[in-house]
Design a protein around this motif. Structure first.
Motif, PDB file in Angstrom:
ATOM      1  N   ASN A 327       0.813  -1.223   0.000  1.00 49.44           N
ATOM      2  CA  ASN A 327       0.000   0.000   0.000  1.00 49.44           C
ATOM      3  C   ASN A 327       0.849   1.276   0.000  1.00 49.44           C
ATOM      4  O   ASN A 327       0.549   2.246   0.696  1.00 49.44           O
ATOM      5  CB  ASN A 327      -0.956   0.008   1.193  1.00 49.44           C
ATOM      6  CG  ASN A 327      -2.152   0.928   0.974  1.00 49.44           C
ATOM      7  OD1 ASN A 327      -2.462   1.305  -0.154  1.00 49.44           O
ATOM      8  ND2 ASN A 327      -2.826   1.285   2.057  1.00 49.44           N
ATOM      9  N   ASN A 330      -0.708   4.913  -2.495  1.00 42.87           N
ATOM     10  CA  ASN A 330      -2.139   4.798  -2.793  1.00 42.87           C
ATOM     11  C   ASN A 330      -2.682   6.171  -3.202  1.00 42.87           C
ATOM     12  O   ASN A 330      -2.641   7.123  -2.417  1.00 42.87           O
ATOM     13  CB  ASN A 330      -2.882   4.267  -1.568  1.00 42.87           C
ATOM     14  CG  ASN A 330      -4.306   3.859  -1.866  1.00 42.87           C
ATOM     15  OD1 ASN A 330      -5.059   4.599  -2.490  1.00 42.87           O
ATOM     16  ND2 ASN A 330      -4.690   2.676  -1.403  1.00 42.87           N
ATOM     17  N   LYS A 331      -3.192   6.265  -4.424  1.00 42.95           N
ATOM     18  CA  LYS A 331      -3.644   7.550  -4.959  1.00 42.95           C
ATOM     19  C   LYS A 331      -4.914   8.076  -4.286  1.00 42.95           C
ATOM     20  O   LYS A 331      -5.294   9.229  -4.493  1.00 42.95           O
ATOM     21  CB  LYS A 331      -3.861   7.426  -6.468  1.00 42.95           C
ATOM     22  CG  LYS A 331      -2.564   7.187  -7.232  1.00 42.95           C
ATOM     23  CD  LYS A 331      -2.810   7.120  -8.732  1.00 42.95           C
ATOM     24  CE  LYS A 331      -1.482   6.907  -9.472  1.00 42.95           C
ATOM     25  NZ  LYS A 331      -1.673   6.816 -10.940  1.00 42.95           N
ATOM     26  N   CYS A 332      -5.546   7.220  -3.497  1.00 41.84           N
ATOM     27  CA  CYS A 332      -6.768   7.649  -2.817  1.00 41.84           C
ATOM     28  C   CYS A 332      -6.532   7.947  -1.338  1.00 41.84           C
ATOM     29  O   CYS A 332      -7.496   8.129  -0.580  1.00 41.84           O
ATOM     30  CB  CYS A 332      -7.848   6.577  -2.954  1.00 41.84           C
ATOM     31  SG  CYS A 332      -8.400   6.320  -4.656  1.00 41.84           S
ATOM     32  N   SER A 333      -5.273   7.982  -0.926  1.00 46.65           N
ATOM     33  CA  SER A 333      -4.980   8.231   0.487  1.00 46.65           C
ATOM     34  C   SER A 333      -5.354   9.640   0.920  1.00 46.65           C
ATOM     35  O   SER A 333      -5.426   9.930   2.120  1.00 46.65           O
ATOM     36  CB  SER A 333      -3.494   7.980   0.770  1.00 46.65           C
ATOM     37  OG  SER A 333      -2.687   8.815  -0.041  1.00 46.65           O
ATOM     38  N   CYS A 337     -10.985   9.442  -3.144  1.00 45.30           N
ATOM     39  CA  CYS A 337     -11.668   8.242  -3.634  1.00 45.30           C
ATOM     40  C   CYS A 337     -11.487   7.150  -2.589  1.00 45.30           C
ATOM     41  O   CYS A 337     -10.858   7.380  -1.547  1.00 45.30           O
ATOM     42  CB  CYS A 337     -11.114   7.798  -4.990  1.00 45.30           C
ATOM     43  SG  CYS A 337      -9.304   7.726  -5.090  1.00 45.30           S
ATOM     44  N   SER A 338     -12.004   5.984  -2.853  1.00 47.34           N
ATOM     45  CA  SER A 338     -11.932   4.893  -1.874  1.00 47.34           C
ATOM     46  C   SER A 338     -10.538   4.280  -1.833  1.00 47.34           C
ATOM     47  O   SER A 338     -10.112   3.616  -2.792  1.00 47.34           O
ATOM     48  CB  SER A 338     -12.969   3.814  -2.194  1.00 47.34           C
ATOM     49  OG  SER A 338     -12.786   2.693  -1.341  1.00 47.34           O
ATOM     50  N   GLN A 339      -9.862   4.470  -0.728  1.00 49.25           N
ATOM     51  CA  GLN A 339      -8.512   3.932  -0.569  1.00 49.25           C
ATOM     52  C   GLN A 339      -8.528   2.405  -0.558  1.00 49.25           C
ATOM     53  O   GLN A 339      -7.637   1.751  -1.108  1.00 49.25           O
ATOM     54  CB  GLN A 339      -7.924   4.484   0.741  1.00 49.25           C
ATOM     55  CG  GLN A 339      -6.463   4.156   0.974  1.00 49.25           C
ATOM     56  CD  GLN A 339      -6.285   2.923   1.850  1.00 49.25           C
ATOM     57  OE1 GLN A 339      -5.485   2.056   1.543  1.00 49.25           O
ATOM     58  NE2 GLN A 339      -7.022   2.828   2.935  1.00 49.25           N
ATOM     59  N   GLU A 341     -10.786   0.390  -2.052  1.00 46.97           N
ATOM     60  CA  GLU A 341     -11.048  -0.122  -3.391  1.00 46.97           C
ATOM     61  C   GLU A 341      -9.815   0.005  -4.283  1.00 46.97           C
ATOM     62  O   GLU A 341      -9.500  -0.905  -5.054  1.00 46.97           O
ATOM     63  CB  GLU A 341     -12.226   0.646  -4.023  1.00 46.97           C
ATOM     64  CG  GLU A 341     -13.570   0.318  -3.401  1.00 46.97           C
ATOM     65  CD  GLU A 341     -14.712   1.069  -4.053  1.00 46.97           C
ATOM     66  OE1 GLU A 341     -14.472   1.699  -5.125  1.00 46.97           O
ATOM     67  OE2 GLU A 341     -15.833   1.054  -3.517  1.00 46.97           O
ATOM     68  N   TYR A 342      -9.136   1.131  -4.179  1.00 39.46           N
ATOM     69  CA  TYR A 342      -7.941   1.333  -4.995  1.00 39.46           C
ATOM     70  C   TYR A 342      -6.871   0.297  -4.629  1.00 39.46           C
ATOM     71  O   TYR A 342      -6.216  -0.265  -5.510  1.00 39.46           O
ATOM     72  CB  TYR A 342      -7.386   2.745  -4.792  1.00 39.46           C
ATOM     73  CG  TYR A 342      -6.244   3.073  -5.733  1.00 39.46           C
ATOM     74  CD1 TYR A 342      -6.507   3.656  -6.971  1.00 39.46           C
ATOM     75  CD2 TYR A 342      -4.925   2.777  -5.404  1.00 39.46           C
ATOM     76  CE1 TYR A 342      -5.469   3.943  -7.858  1.00 39.46           C
ATOM     77  CE2 TYR A 342      -3.885   3.049  -6.272  1.00 39.46           C
ATOM     78  CZ  TYR A 342      -4.158   3.630  -7.503  1.00 39.46           C
ATOM     79  OH  TYR A 342      -3.141   3.897  -8.377  1.00 39.46           O
ATOM     80  N   GLU A 345      -7.609  -3.103  -6.132  1.00 40.79           N
ATOM     81  CA  GLU A 345      -7.402  -3.157  -7.583  1.00 40.79           C
ATOM     82  C   GLU A 345      -5.928  -3.026  -7.985  1.00 40.79           C
ATOM     83  O   GLU A 345      -5.540  -3.488  -9.056  1.00 40.79           O
ATOM     84  CB  GLU A 345      -8.218  -2.050  -8.255  1.00 40.79           C
ATOM     85  CG  GLU A 345      -9.728  -2.228  -8.090  1.00 40.79           C
ATOM     86  CD  GLU A 345     -10.508  -1.020  -8.570  1.00 40.79           C
ATOM     87  OE1 GLU A 345      -9.874  -0.075  -9.090  1.00 40.79           O
ATOM     88  OE2 GLU A 345     -11.744  -1.012  -8.422  1.00 40.79           O
ATOM     89  N   HIS A 346      -5.125  -2.389  -7.127  1.00 40.98           N
ATOM     90  CA  HIS A 346      -3.720  -2.120  -7.498  1.00 40.98           C
ATOM     91  C   HIS A 346      -2.740  -2.705  -6.471  1.00 40.98           C
ATOM     92  O   HIS A 346      -1.651  -2.167  -6.279  1.00 40.98           O
ATOM     93  CB  HIS A 346      -3.499  -0.614  -7.618  1.00 40.98           C
ATOM     94  CG  HIS A 346      -4.399   0.053  -8.612  1.00 40.98           C
ATOM     95  ND1 HIS A 346      -4.062   0.187  -9.942  1.00 40.98           N
ATOM     96  CD2 HIS A 346      -5.635   0.610  -8.469  1.00 40.98           C
ATOM     97  CE1 HIS A 346      -5.044   0.812 -10.579  1.00 40.98           C
ATOM     98  NE2 HIS A 346      -6.008   1.080  -9.706  1.00 40.98           N
TER      99      HIS A 346
END
Length: 380
Positions: A327, A330-333, A337-339, A341-342, A345-346
């Motif tokens: 982790n 994480n672009k959603c941190s 957006c949903s951290q 979910e991201y 997926e990644h």
């Protein structure tokens, strides 16, 4: 005459160390035991006086730790909704090997006199033994209507001084060591840093588990493992998927997911689940040993941010350390957006492995990103 004798002892210890290192590895552990026993006897005195001084130090160490623990208890009573993060779960644990090894390295005979008490008090006043820092943390909870809401709770973060902390303090406050040396008639008080001989015995004593045991059974510490993992993480294996509780519960890609899988992959041992910051207390409940020393094939627990962080120690040789973690980036941190979910997926692309030239370099980088190393969960 006493000082001359101690200098001779140091030279003998160094000669013995060089000799034993050149012998077969199987002989080294026994040799270190002998060396530490000799050193302890020489520094703490001998016979009944030795037992008396050790007893006084034991009483001091226990009383100081109890004092810190009482402070934690008081905080918990005043903050019933709060949580505590420490190397012993709800408490911290002073690593007494470090301050005593520093005093030991001066080769002054310990009598638990005023000079020793004054120096110990300097360490304590500087916050080297243990620090308690309160912060706030937002957590998600479900209210009576079934809605997920955020609640801010107090968090007490306990950090215990590590070797690097003490040495940095000594670097900028060596005048206290020099003053101690003068009182103990070790030097004239004009010294500005430890001699090479003193640094060598300091490192030897601090690194020896036998020294901690010599202080009493209650001060036994974990023996660091110096090793390098030889198996690369296979993120497509069952360890990170069907056998991983974090994956099956919907948290694939989290730092906890990766460390859970890596521990399982390399040691076949299960780690805790839940927020990273709770892993130390949960690991203790599961029967694992914890401590503040880095060690190969251990899980490091850090406090900070929203839920803390965990990572895996791939290798450690006493200096450089290699850390792998999930982790990362994480672009959603940022909450846009949903951290979770991201991360799902990644997951694989956010796993990072990095080697640091020293444990201190890793600590500094972690702190700059808002994370404090609290302790390690040992898997050996």
């Amino acid at each position: 005459m006493a000082q001359v004798a101690k200098q001779m002892l140091l030279k003998m210890l160094k000669m013995l160390m060089s000799l034993f290192i050149s012998l077969a590895e199987i002989m080294i552990p026994a040799a270190l035991v002998i060396l530490i026993i000799v050193a302890l006897g020489s520094i703490f005195g001998s016979g009944s006086s030795n037992d008396s001084v050790l007893s006084k130090y034991n009483e001091y160490m226990i009383s100081v730790q109890n004092e810190y623990n009482r402070q934690v208890d008081e905080w918990v009573n005043n903050n019933p909704k709060g949580i505590v993060i420490g190397v012993d779960g709800d408490y911290g644990r002073v690593d007494w090997r470090i301050p005593l090894a520093i005093i030991h390295s001066t080769l002054s005979e310990l009598n638990y006199d005023q000079a020793e008490k004054d120096l110990l008090e300097k360490f304590k006043a500087a916050g080297l033994y243990e620090k308690h820092e309160e912060t706030k943390q937002k957590i998600e909870k479900t209210n009576e209507s079934g809605e997920i809401i955020e609640e801010e709770i107090p968090v007490l973060i306990i950090t215990n001084g590590m070797y690097q902390d003490y040495m940095e303090w000594c670097r900028y406050n060596y005048s206290y060591i020099a003053e101690y040396n003068k009182k103990k008639k070790v030097t004239d008080g004009k010294d500005t840093w430890f001699s090479n001989d003193q640094l060598e015995i300091l490192d030897m004593v601090y690194s020896s588990p036998d020294y901690a045991e010599g202080l009493g059974n209650g001060f036994k510490t974990h023996v660091p493992v110096f090793d390098t993992t030889k198996t690369q993480a296979n993120l497509k294996s069952d360890f990170y998927n069907s056998k991983n509780t974090l994956t099956t519960s919907g948290y694939k890609g989290q730092c906890t997911w990766y460390s859970f899988g890596r521990a399982l992959e390399l040691t076949n041992k299960k780690m805790p689940t839940g927020n990273a910051q709770t892993w130390l207390s949960k690991a203790i409940a599961m029967g694992y040993q914890t401590g503040t020393q880095p060690s190969a094939k251990s899980v490091v627990v850090l406090a900070g941010r929203k839920f803390g962080h965990v990572a895996f120690v791939e290798s450690y040789d006493g200096k450089s350390i290699t850390i792998s973690e999930g982790n990362v980036g994480n672009k959603c941190s940022d909450g846009s957006c949903s951290q979770v979910e991201y991360a799902n997926e990644h997951a694989e692309e956010m796993v990072r492995t990095k080697t640091y030239s020293s444990f201190d370099e890793y600590r500094i980088e972690s702190k700059s990103s808002g994370l404090n190393i609290i302790g390690f969960i040992y898997l050996d």
